[in-house]
Design a protein around this motif. Structure first.
Motif, PDB file in Angstrom:
ATOM      1  N   SER A 137       0.912  -1.290  -0.052  1.00 12.38           N
ATOM      2  CA  SER A 137       0.134  -0.158   0.097  1.00 12.38           C
ATOM      3  C   SER A 137       0.813   1.336  -0.087  1.00 12.38           C
ATOM      4  CB  SER A 137      -0.998   0.108   1.402  1.00 12.38           C
ATOM      5  OG  SER A 137      -1.868  -0.981   1.192  1.00 12.38           O
ATOM      6  N   GLU A 138       0.329   2.299  -0.550  1.00 14.73           N
ATOM      7  CA  GLU A 138       1.155   3.581  -0.491  1.00 14.73           C
ATOM      8  C   GLU A 138       0.937   4.289   0.838  1.00 14.73           C
ATOM      9  OE1 GLU A 138       0.341   7.815  -2.566  1.00 14.73           O
ATOM     10  OE2 GLU A 138       0.825   6.269  -3.935  1.00 14.73           O
ATOM     11  N   LEU A 139       1.918   4.792   1.543  1.00 15.34           N
ATOM     12  CA  LEU A 139       1.774   5.445   2.814  1.00 15.34           C
ATOM     13  C   LEU A 139       1.633   6.753   2.699  1.00 15.34           C
ATOM     14  CD1 LEU A 139       4.298   3.169   4.763  1.00 15.34           C
ATOM     15  CD2 LEU A 139       1.496   2.970   4.656  1.00 15.34           C
ATOM     16  N   MET A 140       2.355   7.370   1.695  1.00 20.08           N
ATOM     17  CA  MET A 140       2.284   8.855   1.544  1.00 20.08           C
ATOM     18  C   MET A 140       2.878   9.218   0.071  1.00 20.08           C
ATOM     19  SD  MET A 140       5.696   9.743   4.044  1.00 20.08           S
ATOM     20  CE  MET A 140       5.651  11.467   3.707  1.00 20.08           C
ATOM     21  N   ARG A 141       2.935  10.523  -0.073  1.00 17.74           N
ATOM     22  CA  ARG A 141       3.388  11.297  -1.317  1.00 17.74           C
ATOM     23  C   ARG A 141       4.812  11.932  -0.932  1.00 17.74           C
ATOM     24  NH1 ARG A 141       2.341   8.817  -5.890  1.00 17.74           N
ATOM     25  NH2 ARG A 141       2.630  10.824  -6.976  1.00 17.74           N
ATOM     26  N   MET A 142       5.809  11.792  -1.622  1.00 18.04           N
ATOM     27  CA  MET A 142       6.905  12.792  -1.267  1.00 18.04           C
ATOM     28  C   MET A 142       7.371  13.427  -2.216  1.00 18.04           C
ATOM     29  SD  MET A 142       9.006  13.012   1.118  1.00 18.04           S
ATOM     30  CE  MET A 142       8.979  11.834   2.296  1.00 18.04           C
ATOM     31  N   GLU A 143       7.876  14.551  -1.981  1.00 15.24           N
ATOM     32  CA  GLU A 143       8.545  15.533  -2.927  1.00 15.24           C
ATOM     33  C   GLU A 143       9.804  15.915  -2.353  1.00 15.24           C
ATOM     34  OE1 GLU A 143       7.126  19.866  -2.918  1.00 15.24           O
ATOM     35  OE2 GLU A 143       6.418  19.274  -4.943  1.00 15.24           O
ATOM     36  N   TYR A 144      10.775  15.950  -3.366  1.00 13.73           N
ATOM     37  CA  TYR A 144      12.288  16.189  -2.945  1.00 13.73           C
ATOM     38  C   TYR A 144      12.488  17.480  -3.434  1.00 13.73           C
ATOM     39  CZ  TYR A 144      12.519  11.352  -1.456  1.00 13.73           C
ATOM     40  OH  TYR A 144      12.589  10.246  -0.851  1.00 13.73           O
ATOM     41  N   HIS A 145      13.587  18.360  -2.976  1.00 13.72           N
ATOM     42  CA  HIS A 145      13.953  19.447  -3.210  1.00 13.72           C
ATOM     43  C   HIS A 145      15.559  19.483  -3.157  1.00 13.72           C
ATOM     44  CE1 HIS A 145      10.012  20.944  -2.243  1.00 13.72           C
ATOM     45  NE2 HIS A 145      10.222  20.201  -1.183  1.00 13.72           N
ATOM     46  N   ALA A 189      29.902  20.470   5.453  1.00 10.68           N
ATOM     47  CA  ALA A 189      31.633  20.345   5.581  1.00 10.68           C
ATOM     48  C   ALA A 189      31.866  20.985   4.427  1.00 10.68           C
ATOM     49  CB  ALA A 189      32.013  19.133   5.941  1.00 10.68           C
ATOM     50  N   GLY A 190      31.067  21.448   3.293  1.00  9.10           N
ATOM     51  CA  GLY A 190      31.512  21.944   1.857  1.00  9.10           C
ATOM     52  C   GLY A 190      32.310  20.829   1.203  1.00  9.10           C
ATOM     53  N   ARG A 191      32.137  19.762   1.367  1.00  7.44           N
ATOM     54  CA  ARG A 191      32.604  18.468   0.453  1.00  7.44           C
ATOM     55  C   ARG A 191      31.518  18.323  -0.579  1.00  7.44           C
ATOM     56  NH1 ARG A 191      33.918  16.250   5.498  1.00  7.44           N
ATOM     57  NH2 ARG A 191      32.293  14.896   5.646  1.00  7.44           N
ATOM     58  N   VAL A 192      30.358  18.483  -0.756  1.00 12.33           N
ATOM     59  CA  VAL A 192      29.304  18.516  -1.825  1.00 12.33           C
ATOM     60  C   VAL A 192      28.770  19.879  -1.830  1.00 12.33           C
ATOM     61  CG1 VAL A 192      28.954  16.209  -1.679  1.00 12.33           C
ATOM     62  CG2 VAL A 192      27.488  17.743  -0.513  1.00 12.33           C
ATOM     63  N   ASP A 193      28.309  20.256  -2.874  1.00 14.21           N
ATOM     64  CA  ASP A 193      27.602  21.527  -3.225  1.00 14.21           C
ATOM     65  C   ASP A 193      25.944  21.337  -3.085  1.00 14.21           C
ATOM     66  OD1 ASP A 193      29.805  22.432  -4.478  1.00 14.21           O
ATOM     67  OD2 ASP A 193      29.511  21.795  -6.425  1.00 14.21           O
ATOM     68  N   LEU A 194      25.434  20.204  -3.331  1.00 22.47           N
ATOM     69  CA  LEU A 194      23.953  20.020  -3.261  1.00 22.47           C
ATOM     70  C   LEU A 194      23.618  18.778  -2.401  1.00 22.47           C
ATOM     71  CD1 LEU A 194      23.285  21.272  -6.702  1.00 22.47           C
ATOM     72  CD2 LEU A 194      22.685  22.706  -4.814  1.00 22.47           C
ATOM     73  N   VAL A 195      22.482  18.877  -2.038  1.00 23.18           N
ATOM     74  CA  VAL A 195      21.942  17.547  -1.496  1.00 23.18           C
ATOM     75  C   VAL A 195      20.165  17.405  -1.579  1.00 23.18           C
ATOM     76  CG1 VAL A 195      21.788  18.427   1.052  1.00 23.18           C
ATOM     77  CG2 VAL A 195      21.861  15.843   0.383  1.00 23.18           C
ATOM     78  N   PRO A 196      19.695  16.266  -1.993  1.00 20.42           N
ATOM     79  CA  PRO A 196      18.483  16.478  -2.334  1.00 20.42           C
ATOM     80  C   PRO A 196      17.771  15.767  -0.936  1.00 20.42           C
ATOM     81  CG  PRO A 196      19.329  14.380  -3.394  1.00 20.42           C
ATOM     82  CD  PRO A 196      20.525  15.196  -2.722  1.00 20.42           C
ATOM     83  N   LEU A 197      16.626  16.705  -0.528  1.00 22.54           N
ATOM     84  CA  LEU A 197      16.043  16.198   0.826  1.00 22.54           C
ATOM     85  C   LEU A 197      14.568  16.749   0.641  1.00 22.54           C
ATOM     86  CD1 LEU A 197      18.727  17.821   3.492  1.00 22.54           C
ATOM     87  CD2 LEU A 197      18.148  15.435   2.913  1.00 22.54           C
ATOM     88  N   ALA A 198      13.770  15.740   1.139  1.00 20.41           N
ATOM     89  CA  ALA A 198      12.467  15.961   1.628  1.00 20.41           C
ATOM     90  C   ALA A 198      12.296  17.031   2.614  1.00 20.41           C
ATOM     91  CB  ALA A 198      11.616  15.101   2.300  1.00 20.41           C
ATOM     92  N   HIS A 199      11.404  18.244   2.455  1.00 21.33           N
ATOM     93  CA  HIS A 199      11.254  19.310   3.529  1.00 21.33           C
ATOM     94  C   HIS A 199      11.349  19.001   5.198  1.00 21.33           C
ATOM     95  CE1 HIS A 199       9.970  23.271   5.226  1.00 21.33           C
ATOM     96  NE2 HIS A 199       8.981  22.491   6.126  1.00 21.33           N
ATOM     97  N   ARG A 219      16.687  26.389  -0.453  1.00 19.28           N
ATOM     98  CA  ARG A 219      16.104  25.509  -1.550  1.00 19.28           C
ATOM     99  C   ARG A 219      16.183  26.049  -3.040  1.00 19.28           C
ATOM    100  NH1 ARG A 219       9.865  23.920  -1.047  1.00 19.28           N
ATOM    101  NH2 ARG A 219      10.526  23.342   0.946  1.00 19.28           N
ATOM    102  N   VAL A 220      17.026  25.362  -3.755  1.00 15.96           N
ATOM    103  CA  VAL A 220      17.294  25.852  -5.009  1.00 15.96           C
ATOM    104  C   VAL A 220      16.288  25.364  -6.110  1.00 15.96           C
ATOM    105  CG1 VAL A 220      19.480  26.452  -4.398  1.00 15.96           C
ATOM    106  CG2 VAL A 220      19.100  24.341  -5.446  1.00 15.96           C
ATOM    107  N   LEU A 221      15.816  23.937  -6.057  1.00 21.50           N
ATOM    108  CA  LEU A 221      15.126  23.598  -7.030  1.00 21.50           C
ATOM    109  C   LEU A 221      14.296  22.425  -6.374  1.00 21.50           C
ATOM    110  CD1 LEU A 221      14.880  23.605 -10.131  1.00 21.50           C
ATOM    111  CD2 LEU A 221      16.353  21.562 -10.297  1.00 21.50           C
TER     112      LEU A 221
END
Length: 236
Positions: free
Chosen positions: A97-105, A163-173, A192-194
């Motif tokens: 079953s679907e438990l939820m919808r998720m949006e990533y930024h 730590a500045g080792r990566v520029d971006l990270v995709p996360l849910a709010h 949040r850029v995109l």
């Protein structure tokens, strides 16, 4: 003959109930350790469905996502949540079953004024921390991104960003909020850029492909019963 059939049913029915189900998930805003026990809003929904379905001996374990995913791919009677239902995964699992919808930024540090991302193509030159075997890694890899830095979970991805080792990270709010609180970071230090619109997906609980169908159907029915009764908290 009827008596014999009734006896067979009595002997066979308990077998499905006797099979132990292992439940696996990852650390997130919806499932986490609390006083030595896996808790969180998604965990409680899954636990309620398991209880209603009579899975009394089901054990819920918290793993890095890649390990949880591998268990659900390779072992019978493994239930995994929250797992995104994607075309690549459709035939690999038995979906409950679907438990939820998720949006990533995509997030960056607010101090990184050198990073200007207003489209997916603009993000390509940047290093991005992603979780191994996670839907975000699979999506960006499919889109041809070459600068993906693999990590075992959101915590490590977030630490690499700080730590500045990566520029971006995709996360849910919700995960961004949780991580800011966990590391005592003002969330205003993130930008949040995109929004990854194509990556808005349903998150499910699903059984490993080697799981017997009666077990899968039993949990489906239990979850649907709870949903019909209005006994499940909404996840968002």
């Amino acid at each position: 003959m009827r008596r014999w059939l009734a006896l067979v049913m009595l002997l066979v029915a308990p077998v499905a109930h006797a099979q132990t189900v292992q439940v696996v998930t990852e650390d997130s805003a919806y499932s986490y350790l609390e006083q030595g026990r896996v808790a969180g809003p998604a965990t409680e929904v899954v636990r309620a469905a398991l209880d209603r379905g009579g899975f009394d001996d089901a054990r819920i374990d918290l793993y890095p996502w890649a390990r949880a995913y591998e268990k659900a791919l390779s072992q019978p009677n493994v239930l995994i949540f929250l797992i995104a239902r994607t075309p690549e995964r459709e035939q690999r699992f038995k979906w409950v079953s679907e438990l939820m919808r998720m949006e990533y930024h995509l997030y960056k540090l607010a101090s990184r004024t050198d990073i200007q991302v207003d489209s997916l193509d603009a993000a390509r030159p940047h290093s991005i921390a992603v979780i191994r075997d996670d839907v975000r890694q699979q999506y960006l890899k499919r889109k041809g991104f070459e600068h993906l830095v693999l990590s075992p979970g959101n915590d490590e991805s977030f630490r690499q960003l700080l730590a500045g080792r990566v520029d971006l990270v995709p996360l849910a709010h919700s995960d961004a909020q949780l991580l800011c609180a966990k590391y005592r970071i003002d969330c205003n230090t993130l930008t949040r850029v995109l929004t990854l619109d194509e990556l808005t997906v349903g998150l499910y609980m699903a059984f490993s492909q080697a799981t017997d169908e009666p077990i899968v159907e039993r949990l489906r029915r239990a979850y649907q019963t709870l949903k019909t009764e209005g006994a499940l908290a909404r996840l968002e």
